[in-house]
Design a protein around this motif. Structure first.
Motif, short mmCIF file in Angstrom:
data_model
loop_
_atom_site.label_atom_id
_atom_site.label_comp_id
_atom_site.label_asym_id
_atom_site.label_seq_id
_atom_site.Cartn_x
_atom_site.Cartn_y
_atom_site.Cartn_z
N VAL A 202 0.87 -1.06 0.10
CA VAL A 202 0.03 0.04 -0.12
C VAL A 202 0.88 1.38 -0.02
CG1 VAL A 202 -1.67 1.29 1.47
CG2 VAL A 202 -1.93 -1.23 1.08
N VAL A 203 1.89 1.16 0.85
CA VAL A 203 2.83 2.50 0.71
C VAL A 203 3.58 2.59 -0.45
CG1 VAL A 203 4.83 3.24 1.89
CG2 VAL A 203 3.03 2.32 3.44
N ARG A 204 4.01 1.40 -1.18
CA ARG A 204 4.57 1.64 -2.49
C ARG A 204 3.66 2.30 -3.45
NH1 ARG A 204 7.19 -3.59 -1.42
NH2 ARG A 204 5.40 -4.42 -2.84
N VAL A 205 2.57 1.77 -3.49
CA VAL A 205 1.29 2.20 -4.50
C VAL A 205 1.23 3.75 -4.45
CG1 VAL A 205 -0.90 2.18 -5.38
CG2 VAL A 205 0.49 -0.07 -4.86
N LEU A 206 1.02 4.02 -3.15
CA LEU A 206 0.64 5.58 -2.76
C LEU A 206 1.78 6.28 -3.09
CD1 LEU A 206 -1.50 5.13 0.64
CD2 LEU A 206 -2.41 5.23 -1.68
N VAL A 207 3.18 6.11 -2.80
CA VAL A 207 4.06 7.02 -2.97
C VAL A 207 4.49 7.04 -4.55
CG1 VAL A 207 6.68 7.14 -2.56
CG2 VAL A 207 5.07 6.59 -0.68
N ARG A 208 4.62 5.84 -5.13
CA ARG A 208 5.02 5.82 -6.59
C ARG A 208 3.97 6.12 -7.49
NH1 ARG A 208 8.94 0.23 -6.45
NH2 ARG A 208 10.04 0.95 -4.70
N TYR A 209 2.65 6.28 -7.19
CA TYR A 209 1.60 6.27 -8.18
C TYR A 209 1.74 7.13 -9.13
CZ TYR A 209 -3.14 6.09 -10.18
OH TYR A 209 -4.16 6.03 -11.07
N ARG A 210 2.09 8.45 -8.98
CA ARG A 210 2.16 9.42 -10.09
C ARG A 210 3.17 9.29 -10.98
NH1 ARG A 210 -0.93 13.74 -9.80
NH2 ARG A 210 -2.46 14.18 -7.91
N SER A 211 4.40 8.89 -10.37
CA SER A 211 5.58 8.51 -11.19
C SER A 211 5.31 7.40 -12.15
CB SER A 211 6.78 8.41 -10.59
OG SER A 211 6.74 7.41 -9.43
N VAL A 212 4.99 6.12 -11.45
CA VAL A 212 4.68 5.14 -12.21
C VAL A 212 3.66 5.29 -13.63
CG1 VAL A 212 3.67 2.56 -12.20
CG2 VAL A 212 5.27 3.39 -10.48
N MET A 213 2.58 5.94 -13.12
CA MET A 213 1.55 6.20 -14.12
C MET A 213 2.15 7.03 -15.30
SD MET A 213 -1.48 4.66 -13.70
CE MET A 213 -1.59 3.49 -12.42
N ASP A 214 3.07 7.99 -15.04
CA ASP A 214 3.64 8.70 -16.03
C ASP A 214 4.52 7.95 -16.77
OD1 ASP A 214 4.29 10.97 -17.53
OD2 ASP A 214 5.75 11.82 -15.96
N ALA A 215 5.39 7.10 -16.27
CA ALA A 215 6.40 6.18 -16.90
C ALA A 215 5.67 5.06 -17.58
CB ALA A 215 7.50 5.30 -15.83
N CYS A 216 4.54 4.83 -17.47
CA CYS A 216 3.91 3.71 -18.44
C CYS A 216 2.91 4.23 -19.19
CB CYS A 216 2.96 2.73 -17.26
SG CYS A 216 4.02 2.00 -16.10
N GLY A 217 2.89 5.61 -19.33
CA GLY A 217 2.23 6.20 -20.52
C GLY A 217 0.78 6.12 -19.99
N LEU A 218 0.27 6.17 -18.84
CA LEU A 218 -1.00 6.26 -18.62
C LEU A 218 -1.43 7.59 -17.81
CD1 LEU A 218 -1.27 2.67 -16.72
CD2 LEU A 218 -2.05 3.49 -19.00
N THR A 219 -0.98 8.68 -18.49
CA THR A 219 -1.48 10.06 -18.12
C THR A 219 -1.79 10.86 -19.21
OG1 THR A 219 0.91 10.98 -18.23
CG2 THR A 219 0.25 10.29 -16.23
N VAL A 220 -2.73 11.97 -18.96
CA VAL A 220 -3.11 12.77 -20.15
C VAL A 220 -2.63 14.15 -19.95
CG1 VAL A 220 -5.05 11.24 -20.66
CG2 VAL A 220 -5.36 12.92 -19.02
N PRO A 221 -2.38 14.91 -20.67
CA PRO A 221 -2.08 16.55 -20.75
C PRO A 221 -3.01 17.15 -19.94
CG PRO A 221 -1.73 15.71 -23.00
CD PRO A 221 -2.45 14.77 -22.43
N PRO A 222 -2.80 18.07 -19.19
CA PRO A 222 -3.86 18.99 -18.36
C PRO A 222 -4.80 19.66 -19.39
CG PRO A 222 -1.69 20.15 -18.09
CD PRO A 222 -1.57 18.73 -18.95
N ALA A 223 -6.08 19.90 -18.79
CA ALA A 223 -7.06 20.45 -19.69
C ALA A 223 -6.70 21.82 -19.90
CB ALA A 223 -8.25 20.48 -18.82
#
Length: 450
Positions: free
Chosen positions: A36-57
């Motif tokens: 749980v700690v790993r997921v919460l701490v790394r979530y944003r960086s992991v999603m960005d590295a995996c290409g699962l982010t979108v540009p801001p509105a």
């Protein structure tokens, strides 16, 4: 200070030993918190590295420029819920505009390495919401079924999936199924779990075991009919076809299609009938289908055509009459003769244990889930019971049934022997159990040998 250091070393050693020897206990004590700690701490960086982010509105970009603020960062899918389980974590994500559930599924392997977890599987819950099931350890190495499952009428928990969820055999959703596997691959254990799960239910079990009954006859107290050779199997299948026709006559007489009856009460199968009129459903287990399809003479060929024709009729028409097929074999291809391909097309559920060649895997999944063929031929020989389960929708899962010995299955069948229904159409095939039958047969065999 030395005491604390020694204690810390002992705790670390205990944790490492627990993780190696008892991964389930390690996960419940330490692993879930760390995950749980790993997921919460790394979530944003992991999603960005995996290409699962979108540009801001655009309005956020315009607002940042107007107020001379830093440009907002790309947005990740929003976590709606995080739920720890006995085998891993379940994350429910809300996708951002422009994202697709396929993007998350394609990145599952990268998410597994990034978080680091043993496995990650995704499924679309509804439009815009995806569920990630993460497993913290290899749940199929030592299968432990949860103490609480969700069995329903004609729905049996038989195995554990790789994502930690329970694999059910639901006869109402998938009436007929095919189970393939080489010798010593785990087919018999899978079949025992199936019989043990059906034993407490209001269902009639019918078995065809042409290996002289060595697999199914020990479970005979819970079977309404059994056949141990091809000739008896042909007669038994003909009796099942006659029962099916009789059930259809009952449904026809009770359809209630007059204008004063609501449409929802019109009967089209046995489950629409009142409880007092509903015939008991029947599950037919065929242990080795090749023994029914092979022949060496003209008379055997006629018997073979009769058997395959009856099986095809039951597969095509048996669902509404409450007759379900569970066919097992080592191979199930066109080399078994005419009618086999037609029969296989009616078997919606497919389960393949370890097979000896790619052709056997293609027999199970080539026409419904080509991706599962490669997974089926990669099952190692030492992982008995590991299988690939799929259906006509194209989806598939790795599953493994818990080891159930023959003695355990026999005890369960004996415990629920009083629930064995007596079917008039199959009375001639009801197994006769006698304490002196086995010694007499053995004595005859020994005298013949002498």
């Amino acid at each position: 200070m030395t005491v604390y250091a020694v204690a810390l070393v002992l705790v670390a050693a205990a944790v490492c030993l627990l993780r190696r020897r008892r991964p389930a206990w390690y996960w419940l004590t330490f692993g879930v918190t760390l995950a749980v700690v790993r997921v919460l701490v790394r979530y944003r960086s992991v999603m960005d590295a995996c290409g699962l982010t979108v540009p801001p509105a655009r309005w956020r970009l315009a607002l940042a420029r107007a107020t001379n603020r830093p440009i907002p960062e790309p947005r990740s899918p929003r976590i709606l819920r995080m739920r720890p389980t006995r085998t891993g974590l379940v994350l429910r994500l809300k996708l951002r505009p422009g994202q697709d559930a396929f993007d998350v599924a394609a990145a599952s392997d990268r998410l597994r390495h990034s978080f680091p977890m043993y496995g990650v599987a995704s499924r679309e819950v509804r439009s815009g919401v995806v569920e990630l099931r993460m497993t913290g350890y290899d749940v199929l190495k030592r299968v432990q079924m949860p103490t609480e499952t969700d069995p329903r009428p004609m729905r049996v928990p038989v195995a554990l999936r790789q994502d930690g969820s329970v694999h059910y055999r639901d006869y109402r959703a998938i009436p007929h199924a095919l189970t393939l596997g080489a010798t010593e691959s785990g087919k018999s254990v899978y079949q025992r779990n199936l019989v043990a799960g059906l034993a407490p239910m209001d269902v009639a079990l019918v078995g065809i075991d042409c290996k002289q009954g060595v697999e199914l006859y020990p479970l005979a107290r819970r079977f309404s009919a059994l056949a141990d050779d091809a000739d008896t199997a042909a007669e038994l299948l003909d009796a099942l076809v006659s029962r099916m026709e009789g059930v259809y006559q009952l449904i026809r007489s009770q359809q209630r299609i007059t204008s004063d009856v609501p449409d929802a009460e019109i009967a089209a199968d046995i489950w629409d009938l009142p409880d007092e009129l509903r015939p008991v459903p029947v599950v037919v287990l065929v242990d080795e289908v090749a023994e029914l399809a092979l022949y060496a003479s003209k008379d055997e060929e006629k018997r073979r055509d009769r058997i395959i024709t009856a099986l095809v009729r039951l597969a095509q028409l048996g669902r509404a009459a409450g007759i379900y097929l569970e066919i097992c074999g080592q191979r199930f291809g066109s080399e078994l003769g005419k009618g086999i391909t037609m029969l296989r097309a009616q078997l919606t559920g497919r389960t393949a244990h370890r097979v000896n060649d790619e052709t056997s895997a293609n027999m199970a999944f080539g026409d419904i889930a080509p991706d599962a063929v490669l997974a089926a031929i990669q099952i190692p020989a030492e992982m008995r019971g590991l299988a690939i389960a799929g259906d006509s929708s194209g989806g598939w899962h790795r599953i493994r049934a818990p080891h159930t010995s023959l003695r355990q299955a026999v005890n369960i069948c004996n415990r629920y022997a009083d629930r064995t229904p007596a079917l008039p159409e199959l009375a001639a095939f009801r197994p006769v159990l006698s304490a002196s039958a086995a010694p007499v047969s053995l004595a005859k065999a020994s005298s013949a040998t002498a």
